[in-house]
Write a protein that holds these residues in place. Structure first.
Motif, PDB file in Angstrom:
ATOM      1  N   VAL B 124       0.814  -1.216   0.000  1.00  0.00           N
ATOM      2  CA  VAL B 124       0.000   0.000   0.000  1.00  0.00           C
ATOM      3  C   VAL B 124       0.847   1.266   0.000  1.00  0.00           C
ATOM      4  O   VAL B 124       1.900   1.326   0.615  1.00  0.00           O
ATOM      5  N   GLN B 125       0.355   2.255  -0.695  1.00  0.00           N
ATOM      6  CA  GLN B 125       0.880   3.606  -0.692  1.00  0.00           C
ATOM      7  C   GLN B 125      -0.246   4.446  -0.065  1.00  0.00           C
ATOM      8  O   GLN B 125      -1.322   4.532  -0.636  1.00  0.00           O
ATOM      9  N   ALA B 126      -0.019   4.998   1.115  1.00  0.00           N
ATOM     10  CA  ALA B 126      -1.130   5.694   1.777  1.00  0.00           C
ATOM     11  C   ALA B 126      -0.773   7.143   2.067  1.00  0.00           C
ATOM     12  O   ALA B 126       0.381   7.448   2.381  1.00  0.00           O
ATOM     13  N   PHE B 127      -1.742   8.029   1.924  1.00  0.00           N
ATOM     14  CA  PHE B 127      -1.536   9.431   2.289  1.00  0.00           C
ATOM     15  C   PHE B 127      -2.880  10.104   2.511  1.00  0.00           C
ATOM     16  O   PHE B 127      -3.924   9.583   2.133  1.00  0.00           O
ATOM     17  N   LYS B 128      -2.805  11.281   3.141  1.00  0.00           N
ATOM     18  CA  LYS B 128      -4.047  12.001   3.425  1.00  0.00           C
ATOM     19  C   LYS B 128      -4.194  13.166   2.461  1.00  0.00           C
ATOM     20  O   LYS B 128      -3.204  13.745   2.006  1.00  0.00           O
TER      21      LYS B 128
END
Lengths: 328, 366
Positions: B124-128
């Motif tokens: 996963v590549q996660a960001f807000k």
């Protein structure tokens, strides 16, 4: 759990060795006569590939999440394409929908598998709309086409698939398996089913075995003028699967064998004497002609919605006349 | 399983997830929603095997468990209950009983293990990212997606992440829309995913235009967007998106500058008399004048003259007016700048405003 039948061990090992080596073709065409378990094999193979914890002999465990979903028929990576209920053809919209799902990435990260049964029932538009996907699907896609009539597939479909043949098992294997399923008369049933064990089991479970004698009696009465072809056609056309016509074909084939002296190779071994008697009433040409006629009409009845009553009337009238013409 | 819930608290999440429950289902369990109890309350899940929506409802649970309930029937029951009514749900084996006041309903359930859910995403590549900005990225580009094109990778919206931000691109082969936003994505290499058309439309429905942040997760096979109430997950299209940079027209020497609203209205009026099938219009450029002409097979004609800022040579060029109107409608700001080179080259529509949108439209031979 789907069974793998004992006579499929070779194909099973072959496919799994290809999976292990990463050389599995993306289009598989499973061919072979009806009733040898091709469809069950395709399902069992798909399940074993999608199962998260396959057993040591590479079968599906039947307990993991993936297996539970597959048993419920809701696994997103296992798609089944069959003719819609009360229809005989797989239509283009179904194929398009399938292709649309196959360009997505897989749900669980592994293979996406589509099983098309019976592949020969795709109409030509449907088959053509599958070509592009079948030739060059996205990664990790596996299309399994199952058919007992590969010749009815277009050459463009066949050439895009790797064919895997499922011949009828040996008589020994077949009757062994049948005896495990509490079937008496295994030898006769296998003969009648052309060696296909599942078909034989089917015959054992329905009333075909006894009805066969009635149908032959009716044919004899018809010939001697005790029965009216129109009335008999009405009666026969009520059989949804056209069994009487199928068996009429089978009798005719055996009569032809008898007239040419091949007594050992007939299917209806229990009716040998009676068939011999009838066979003598017809000339070989007439028998061949009638058999052609029966087969042609069987095919028509399966593929299109012809008027069965008329179709049967025609055949039965031919049957009752053929012998008479000779006498005259 | 047993819980008690007020109508409004149940109705809203149900309405939010019902969109993916298709009306005619080949698999009966997909007409159901998955109801699971957690420590905090309930999770409700709906899926069509392509898009999955999960809603959380904070609640006190009397008895835990999981099951699936017919989605539309449940929604209809909730909707038709009187306002602020309390609903008691109890599930025993194959039947679910709903009670509210003197009403009583018994629904058929299907086992929760039949219901396909998407697991935690892999790699996963996660960001807000602010919800409003994500909504804008989609709104300004999604109309250019192809529909049922054999080039299946065009039937979706491409999202690209790199160090500086996030970019959305959509094209159907005749026009292209692109929108960029700066963001701290935390990725080192740029990464592309294609979200299928259906997922894009569903996501757009969920997003609201406020500042709250959503969490975006990109996995190898799925994209997940978590808003405070709803978790959206869609499958991705397995394909390579074309290199959009090569489509961007370069070296356009003819520049039009004008008011976006005026141009749009003029085009909309003229388009009434363009060919209904091909939607062709002719633009004729002269010094500070833009002439828009259209005619249809019935020999009806429309002509409009517009004062613009233009200093280049005269030029006649044809366009599909729908594409121009779509682009002008999606562009933010009051001004618009159009760059052209010749009658056979595509035009670039943009303005220097927020969001940095660019639209490329291919010309038509008239």
């Amino acid at each position: 759990m789907n069974p793998i039948y004992p006579w499929q061990a070779e194909q099973w090992a072959q496919l799994h060795s290809r999976v292990d080596a990463g050389r599995l073709a993306h289009g598989l065409l499973l061919t072979g006569p009806a009733g040898v378990g091709k469809r069950d094999f395709a399902n069992a193979f798909a399940r074993s590939v999608l199962c998260r914890q396959p057993t040591v002999d590479q079968k599906a465990c039947g307990r993991c999440e993936a297996c539970l979903l597959m048993q419920a028929g809701t696994h997103p990576d296992l798609l089944n394409l069959n003719p819609p209920e009360d229809k005989t053809q797989i239509v283009i919209d179904q194929v398009r929908e399938l292709c649309r799902s196959l360009v997505m990435k897989s749900h669980a990260g592994g293979y996406k598998i589509a099983i098309i049964v019976p592949a020969d029932q795709m109409n030509s538009a449907a088959a053509n709309s599958l070509l592009k996907t079948l030739e060059e699907p996205t990664d990790n896609t596996l299309l399994i086409l199952v058919t007992e009539r590969p010749a009815r597939l277009s050459a463009t479909i066949r050439s895009r698939c790797q064919q895997l043949r499922f011949p009828s098992p040996s008589t020994e294997q077949g009757s062994d398996w049948l005896s495990q399923h509490d079937v008496s008369d295994a030898a006769l049933l296998l003969r009648l089913a052309d060696g296909a064990p599942l078909l034989a089991l089917c015959l054992a479970q329905e009333d075909t075995l006894t009805r066969r004698h009635d149908w032959l009696n009716e044919l004899m009465k018809l010939r001697s003028g005790q029965l009216d072809p129109v009335r008999l056609a009405t009666e026969w056309s009520s059989d949804a699967l056209m069994r009487p016509l199928y068996w009429m074909g089978s009798y005719l084939m055996d009569m032809i064998r008898l007239t040419s002296g091949q007594v050992e190779s007939i299917n209806n071994i229990d009716l040998n004497d009676r068939l011999q008697v009838i066979a003598d009433l017809y000339s070989p040409q007439e028998l061949h002609y009638l058999l052609d006629h029966v087969w042609q009409n069987m095919r028509q009845a399966q593929q299109s919605s012809v008027n069965r009553q008329l179709l049967l009337e025609e055949i039965l009238i031919e049957w009752s006349r053929a012998g008479l013409r000779r006498r005259a | 399983m047993k819980f008690k819930i007020q109508r409004e608290a149940f109705l809203k999440p149900l309405q939010q997830i019902i969109g993916v429950v298709e009306r005619r289902q080949t698999l009966p369990v997909l007409g159901n929603i998955l109801v699971q109890t957690t420590d905090q309350g309930l999770t409700l899940t709906a899926t069509d095997l392509e898009v999955e929506l999960v809603a959380q409802v904070g609640l006190e649970i009397s008895a835990g468990g999981e099951t699936t309930l017919p989605a539309r029937k449940l929604l209809d029951i909730c909707r038709t209950l009187p306002e602020e009514a309390w609903l008691e749900v109890q599930v025993d084996q194959e039947r679910a009983t709903l009670r509210s006041g003197k009403s009583r309903f018994t629904l058929a359930t299907l086992p929760a293990s039949d219901f396909p859910v998407i697991d935690e995403l892999k790699s996963v590549q996660a960001f807000k990212f602010p919800q409003r900005d994500l909504k804008e990225l989609i709104e300004r580009t999604h109309f250019s997606m192809a529909q049922q094109d054999v080039r299946y990778y065009l039937n979706g919206l491409m999202l690209e992440l790199d160090k500086k931000g996030i970019r959305s691109v959509a094209t159907d082969g005749h026009r292209l829309a692109m929108c960029e936003m700066a963001a701290k994505t935390g990725v080192s290499d740029s990464q592309q995913v294609i979200v299928p058309r259906k997922g894009v439309q569903e996501l757009l429905r969920l997003l609201e235009g406020d500042e709250t942040e959503v969490e975006i997760q990109l996995g190898s096979n799925h994209i997940r967007v978590s808003t405070p109430n709803i978790r959206f997950t869609s499958k991705l299209i397995d394909g390579r998106f074309p290199d959009y940079n090569r489509v961007m027209p370069k070296g356009g020497d003819k520049q039009i500058q004008t008011d976006r609203g005026f141009l749009r209205q003029a085009l909309a009026r003229t388009s009434i008399l363009s060919n209904e099938k091909y939607r062709g219009i002719r633009l004729s450029l002269d010094k500070n004048i833009l002439k828009i002409q259209a005619h249809n097979p019935e020999q009806e004609e429309a002509e409009e003259e517009l004062e613009i800022q233009y200093n280049g040579d005269t030029l006649e060029i044809g366009f599909n007016v729908t594409y121009l109107l779509d682009a002008l409608g999606a562009l933010p700001g009051d001004d618009v700048r159009i760059l052209l080179s010749d009658a056979n080259s595509s035009c670039l529509i943009e303005n220097g405003g927020r969001g940095h949108c660019k639209y490329v439209v291919m010309p038509m031979r008239l």
